[in-house]
Design an enzyme around this catalytic site. Structure first.
Site, PDB file in Angstrom:
ATOM      1  N   CYS A 140       0.837  -1.201   0.000  1.00 45.89           N
ATOM      2  CA  CYS A 140       0.000   0.000   0.000  1.00 45.89           C
ATOM      3  C   CYS A 140       0.876   1.257   0.000  1.00 45.89           C
ATOM      4  O   CYS A 140       1.618   1.503  -0.942  1.00 45.89           O
ATOM      5  CB  CYS A 140      -1.005  -0.044   1.153  1.00 45.89           C
ATOM      6  SG  CYS A 140      -2.322   1.183   0.999  1.00 45.89           S
ATOM      7  N   HIS A 176      -3.773  -5.028  -0.271  1.00 49.28           N
ATOM      8  CA  HIS A 176      -3.324  -5.567   1.024  1.00 49.28           C
ATOM      9  C   HIS A 176      -3.414  -7.089   0.979  1.00 49.28           C
ATOM     10  O   HIS A 176      -4.488  -7.640   1.199  1.00 49.28           O
ATOM     11  CB  HIS A 176      -4.211  -5.043   2.152  1.00 49.28           C
ATOM     12  CG  HIS A 176      -3.950  -3.625   2.505  1.00 49.28           C
ATOM     13  ND1 HIS A 176      -3.019  -3.244   3.437  1.00 49.28           N
ATOM     14  CD2 HIS A 176      -4.503  -2.478   2.038  1.00 49.28           C
ATOM     15  CE1 HIS A 176      -2.998  -1.925   3.544  1.00 49.28           C
ATOM     16  NE2 HIS A 176      -3.887  -1.436   2.698  1.00 49.28           N
ATOM     17  N   GLU A 209      -2.450  -9.143   3.118  1.00 49.99           N
ATOM     18  CA  GLU A 209      -2.773  -9.650   4.465  1.00 49.99           C
ATOM     19  C   GLU A 209      -4.252  -9.533   4.792  1.00 49.99           C
ATOM     20  O   GLU A 209      -4.725 -10.111   5.768  1.00 49.99           O
ATOM     21  CB  GLU A 209      -1.919  -8.926   5.521  1.00 49.99           C
ATOM     22  CG  GLU A 209      -2.367  -7.535   5.911  1.00 49.99           C
ATOM     23  CD  GLU A 209      -2.028  -6.424   4.923  1.00 49.99           C
ATOM     24  OE1 GLU A 209      -2.306  -5.258   5.251  1.00 49.99           O
ATOM     25  OE2 GLU A 209      -1.498  -6.701   3.824  1.00 49.99           O
TER      26      GLU A 209
END
Length: 195
Positions: free
Chosen positions: A77, A175, A177
């Site tokens: 990001c 992202h 994650e």
């Protein structure tokens, strides 16, 4: 394997740590240059405003360290955006790793782009086993335009680079994650990369 997540006060660090733990690894949070240099893999997260984040990097000397790293480095990001030449956000000079300038979406679209969007034109071992047009989670108002270093593309108002690679440096605008099993597969692919 020693995984270091760069801790410079502008990262969404816990969710990345949890994702790495789910993959069976442990990560260390650090802003210590020696510890970062000694890592096998480095993750450079980022949430927040570019000029503030850059100021935090400069205060700890990480702005000069990160571009010299030789092991695989993954910017996520804002981390990816800071690895570019500069950003319109706060008129911020970046680390100059990726040869592209980060610009803002126009008022024609809702910003930030928040939620799930597709990635395609996948190129790189980062996306091994990942299908074209998978959905990833994104939250951002600024973007890197398509460029020769793009290894994934997303469309929101325009086609832009949702992932970049140059040498041992990788960046994702999305992202991984927070993108479920597919995102974790991308993280696992990163951890498998050779120096």
């Amino acid at each position: 394997m020693k995984i270091v997540i760069i801790n410079y006060g502008a990262g969404n660090i816990q969710s990345i740590m949890f994702a790495i733990e789910r993959l069976g690894f442990k990560a260390v949070l650090s802003n210590n240059p020696d510890e970062i240099k000694a890592a096998d893999k480095v993750i450079f997260p980022g949430v927040g405003e570019a000029s503030y984040a850059m100021k935090m990097l400069q205060e700890s000397g990480l702005d000069t360290l990160i571009p010299t790293l030789k092991q695989p480095v993954l910017g996520i990001c804002l981390g990816m955006q800071l690895m570019c030449n500069k950003s319109e956000e706060g008129n911020t000079k970046g680390l100059g790793i990726f040869d592209v300038d980060v610009i803002k979406f126009t008022p024609k679209v809702k910003v930030p782009q928040m939620g799930w969007n597709q990635i395609y034109n996948l190129k790189s071992p980062l996306f091994e086993g990942i299908n074209e047009n998978e959905y990833m989670y994104l939250v951002h108002s600024f973007y890197a335009p398509n460029c020769p270093e793009a290894i994934a593309t997303t469309n929101y108002e325009v086609e832009y680079a949702s992932a970049l690679q140059k040498d041992n440096f990788y960046g994702t605008q999305f992202h991984p994650e927070k993108s479920g099993d597919i995102g974790e597969q991308i993280l696992a692919n990163f951890l498998k990369l050779n120096d």
